[in-house]
Design a protein around this motif. Structure first.
Motif, short mmCIF file in Angstrom:
data_model
loop_
_atom_site.label_atom_id
_atom_site.label_comp_id
_atom_site.label_asym_id
_atom_site.label_seq_id
_atom_site.Cartn_x
_atom_site.Cartn_y
_atom_site.Cartn_z
N PHE A 61 19.01 84.72 58.19
CA PHE A 61 18.38 85.72 57.34
C PHE A 61 17.23 85.13 56.54
CE2 PHE A 61 17.77 88.25 53.55
CZ PHE A 61 17.85 89.56 54.01
N PHE A 62 17.51 83.98 55.91
CA PHE A 62 16.49 83.41 55.03
C PHE A 62 15.43 82.60 55.79
CE2 PHE A 62 19.84 84.38 51.94
CZ PHE A 62 19.08 85.13 51.06
N ALA A 63 15.60 82.48 57.15
CA ALA A 63 14.59 81.79 57.94
C ALA A 63 13.58 82.77 58.52
CB ALA A 63 15.26 80.99 59.06
N ASP A 64 13.97 84.04 58.57
CA ASP A 64 13.13 85.02 59.27
C ASP A 64 12.47 85.97 58.26
OD1 ASP A 64 12.00 86.91 60.83
OD2 ASP A 64 13.83 87.45 61.94
N PRO A 65 11.15 85.89 58.11
CA PRO A 65 10.49 86.76 57.13
C PRO A 65 10.72 88.24 57.42
CG PRO A 65 8.88 85.56 58.47
CD PRO A 65 10.21 84.98 58.79
N PHE A 66 10.88 88.58 58.70
CA PHE A 66 11.15 89.98 59.05
C PHE A 66 12.43 90.45 58.39
CE2 PHE A 66 12.31 93.37 62.22
CZ PHE A 66 11.24 94.19 61.91
#
Lengths: 295, 354
Positions: A61-66
């Motif tokens: 979750f926190f790696a993907d800006p989307f």
């Protein structure tokens, strides 16, 4: 001579435990079955991602800006809407507290709550849409053309919808806090030379802040979990891709319940952080009764 | 912002206030001199609080005007009048300390802190709250809150202090203490105090002048002694503690003195209000109604109840014609005992009958 023992049932009832206490059971069971267990299960599920690691979902979750941008997108909707609602509710409540037909007005204001967000969204699509009355009326003034006014399928569509559906709730809460302040305090301030603005600033506002903080929290939590209007009136792929949409997609488009649970947990955590921050700030203010002390 | 530091009088000229079709206050005309303590006295609903709120500016008047010397003030908003007001429920600001409550009026007048501080401290000393100044109102007792309310009202050095039943929420002992305190504070300030109450003892002990109101209109204005001894109307008399009402017929008149036929006997009294017909009502205080010797002149009654008051007994009896009489007795009389009751003629006030 030994004093006769007090029966156990008497001692228990003195501590508030008697037959009546059993009436709590149905509610407690329902609460556990419908809230506590699903919440615990979701929390557990969020730590069982597909890749088998403990924190895989949260890392993803926190790696993907989307994904992590949805936190900001939702805050950017919920915070201004809530503040705006409070800002509108306070003056209206101040006027309404003096009115004689309060009942009628509050009934009218409560209607949007009973209608539900979907019906309001449908109505707004027509009313604020490119061919709706509102846009047509504005363009007929000649000052605007249709392409300049875009009130649906973007940020403002969701904003307006949240404002309309959230206002009655915010207003009713605010009204109850405003009417809870002893009108004698305002009169006392007036006899001491305070003008209307000073009376508001020095008397009403400090006494209202704790209530407004609670109102903010409740309205904020409501706005933060926006879903139907973000889809119907917003741009769910872009500017109004709120966090609940991300959770929905994870659950029902990718069939990754574990990921969806993790997103729901993050959503809850964000709400909790905001609520705790607001309530902590509330402690800086006077929180006792807002009447003229005892009497 | 205070209107006048050296004013002479407050005049109410035909002040009226209607609520819809109800005349809560009718044509109130009154002049109050500087330094006077005036009590507005009357039963609930008589318009006394309405009068006070009109003077304070919390209620607009319907007719008439209020003048402070030559300045018309009833058209000014409350905040420009500069009167101190003590509310029945005190209306202290719950989120401010005692000191800030008392200093609020000075702050609103834009008086600099270094100038306001000594005045606040003085007001705190006047009401003897030196050790409580840092507390919030919720931490104080009822009597202390009351004193904060008074200090807050007087800190702005007002020409007029308005008090709306300020002692009604206190217990009996504290009420007596605060009564003296209020009188002392009034004397030290030299302003006008208008005090609203429904308690005639309070009005009698505090005021220089009492205004008795009924149904929104003035019934009688006078010094406490006058009102106590010579109420002008029967309803004022009843309010001033003349609990015995005895119906009778006028038998003989000699100037002010009158003899009534009452319950098979006669009663001598003094006319207070012009008699209009044959019938009259005699009003007597329970303390003036006492048992008399069996051969003396008096009303025959049967004792119904008797209670011990400490120095004497307070009794309740019924005459043969059914009139209920309250009396004072030196001895404990048994209920059911026959007793003949009488009063000194100058203690019997006679009013026209219904």
């Amino acid at each position: 001579m030994a004093t006769p023992a007090i029966p156990l049932s008497t001692r228990l009832s003195a501590r508030g435990l008697d037959g009546v206490t059993l009436l709590v059971l149905p509610a407690a069971i329902v609460l556990i079955a419908l809230f506590v267990y699903p919440f615990g299960y979701g929390l557990w599920l969020s730590f069982r991602p597909k890749d088998g690691t403990l924190l895989g979902n949260y890392g993803k979750f926190f790696a993907d800006p989307f994904l992590y941008d949805t936190i900001y997108t939702t805050l950017a909707l919920a915070v201004p809407v809530t503040l705006m609602n409070l800002f509108l509710a306070v003056p209206v409540a101040f006027r309404v507290r003096l009115m004689r037909h309060q009942r009628l007005l509050t009934t009218i204001l409560v209607l949007p709550i009973t209608l539900g967000t979907v019906l309001v969204a449908e109505g707004m699509l027509n009313y604020f849409g490119p061919q709706g009355w509102f846009v047509r009326a504005l363009t007929s003034t000649g000052l605007f053309n249709v392409s300049q006014i875009k009130l649906v399928h973007n940020y403002w569509g969701v904003f307006l919808s949240l404002l309309i559906t959230g206002f009655p709730f915010t207003f009713l809460l605010t009204l109850s806090y405003v009417t809870g302040i002893d009108p004698g305090l305002e009169q006392a301030a007036a006899t001491l030379g305070a003008r209307a603005a000073e009376r508001f600033r020095h008397i009403f506002l400090p006494l209202l802040v704790p209530g407004l903080a609670i109102t903010f929290c409740l309205s904020f939590v409501q706005a933060y979990s926006v879903f139907p209007s973000a889809v119907l009136l917003g741009a769910p792929a872009g500017p109004t891709r709120v966090i609940s949409i991300a959770a929905y997609q994870a659950a029902f488009e990718e069939y990754d319940y574990s990921m969806a649970s993790a997103i729901a947990m993050i959503m809850g955590a964000v709400q909790l952080v905001v609520v705790v921050a607001v309530l902590a700030a509330r402690n800086l203010f006077y929180r006792g009764p807002a009447a003229g002390a005892k009497g | 912002m205070t209107l006048l530091s050296s004013f002479k009088s407050l005049r109410l000229e035909g002040v009226s206030r209607d609520f819809g079709v109800v005349n809560a206050l009718r044509d109130l005309t009154l002049e109050i001199k500087r330094g006077e303590f005036v009590a507005l006295l009357g039963p609930s609903g008589c318009g006394k609080s309405t009068a006070l709120n009109c003077i304070a500016g919390l209620l607009p008047t319907t007719r008439g005007q209020i003048m402070l010397d030559d300045r018309r003030i009833d058209t000014l908003p409350t905040e420009d009048r500069g009167f101190g007001m003590v509310f029945q429920n005190y209306a202290l600001f719950p989120h401010m300390t005692v000191r800030n409550n008392i200093g609020f009026g000075l702050k609103m007048r834009g008086i600099p802190k270094n100038e306001a501080a000594p005045r606040v401290e003085e007001a705190i000393r006047t009401v003897r709250l030196d050790t409580q100044a840092h507390k919030l109102p919720g931490q104080l007792s009822g009597g202390q809150q009351q004193r904060v309310a008074i200090a807050r009202a007087i800190a702005i050095d007002p020409p007029l202090v308005l008090m709306d039943e300020p002692l009604s929420n206190l217990d009996a002992k504290l009420r007596l203490e605060m009564r003296q305190e209020i009188r002392r504070i009034h004397q030290s300030l030299g302003c006008i105090t208008i005090y609203v109450t429904h308690d005639q003892d309070e009005a009698l002990s505090l005021a220089d002048r009492i205004v008795v109101l009924r149904d929104g209109a003035i019934r009688q204005v006078g010094a406490p002694e006058d009102l106590y001894a010579r109420p002008a109307h029967l309803d004022v008399a009843e309010f001033m503690g003349f609990r015995n009402r005895i119906n009778g017929r006028v038998q003989a008149r000699d100037g002010n003195r009158v003899q009534l036929t009452v319950a098979g006997t006669t009663l001598d009294g003094v006319v207070q209000e012009a008699l209009t017909g044959d019938t009259a009502i005699a009003a007597v205080r329970p303390d003036d109604m006492v048992p008399v010797a069996p051969d003396a002149h008096g009303i025959d009654t049967v004792v119904e109840a008797i209670e011990y008051r400490g120095r004497d007994f307070f009794g309740q009896a019924r005459s043969k014609t059914g009139d209920e009489l309250f009396f004072r007795s030196e001895q404990r009389l048994a209920p059911g005992a026959a007793v003949r009751l009488g009063a000194e003629p100058h203690r019997v006030l006679v009013y026209p009958g219904a």
